[in-house]
Design a protein around this motif. Sequence first.
Motif, short mmCIF file in Angstrom:
data_model
loop_
_atom_site.label_atom_id
_atom_site.label_comp_id
_atom_site.label_asym_id
_atom_site.label_seq_id
_atom_site.Cartn_x
_atom_site.Cartn_y
_atom_site.Cartn_z
N THR A 220 -7.17 34.00 -20.99
CA THR A 220 -6.84 36.03 -19.82
C THR A 220 -5.99 35.92 -21.01
O THR A 220 -6.42 37.18 -21.34
CB THR A 220 -7.08 35.43 -18.37
N LEU B 57 0.87 34.99 -12.42
CA LEU B 57 -0.62 34.47 -12.86
C LEU B 57 0.37 33.19 -13.51
O LEU B 57 0.00 31.62 -13.34
CB LEU B 57 -1.78 34.60 -13.24
N TRP C 7 -8.60 35.39 -8.91
CA TRP C 7 -9.14 35.97 -10.28
C TRP C 7 -10.73 36.20 -10.79
O TRP C 7 -10.61 37.08 -11.82
CB TRP C 7 -8.26 34.41 -11.13
#
Length: 277
Positions: free
Chosen positions: A33, A65, A241
């Motif tokens: 990510t 995150l 997510w």
Amino acid sequence: MSRIDLPETIKRVDFPENIWDWLDYLEEVLVATQQEAIYQEKGFMADTPFKKYLQHTINKDLSTLNSIYILLRCEMIHQASSHARLFCESLITMKYISLDPDARSDLFWGYSDIESFEISSSLIEWEKSKAKPQHVEKIETYIKSIVKQYEKAKQTYSYTNKKGQTKLFRNWCNKSISLQARECGDDFHRLYDLVYKQLSSYVHGSSWSLRKQMAYSRAHYDSKVILTDIASIIRTTLVVWMDWAKFCVSNLDWRLIDVIKSMPDRMEALDTKYFNA
């Protein structure tokens, strides 16, 4: 003054292989990510209020995150759960704003005039009896400078209730996260029910959230409980997510499809290995 050695502190929190497998998979997703975010950032132009909102929100979500991973790495379960809830809330609001991006982005940014005045007003009440006079004077001067903006903003962020009383919005859109999620469709309302409501107990410190707290103490340490908790939070985070990544793919052309497609099988493999064997 000696300082806490953070790297050394983290090193002292070690895990057996079963917990590392879950943490390593979360790290793998986070790295993918982050790499995609860095790639996309180079050509992204925040030239509208909505794009500016996305830029700021996604940057914040990446930090959230990372925080979840770091907190889990240090066995801070309550705090990691709270951040997973924040991540879910951010996604719901991002989706809600995207349904009417121009109008809702303007509402979102404009509400800062209300927040600035209310926060400053609360601060001055606190500081009057505690702070030095010159500090109080600076805050009072600032409040005076934003009064006109606040009064103007109140015209937008006010409504008339059933009794004919004028009330300020509860937040920028005057809707709870639950209502925002409902307007985003069944998938997001389900996400609210499964994630946001469940993790709210950790934010509010309910008795349910404390039920296994002693398993993290030195005297009663229980690695089975730690595995269950960490795996549960990672599952929950990755459920959020997936929808977050799908949003980025559909709205910003992010290249995360392969990670999204592989996730159900990877999660099932971890579950089978450690919980269904």
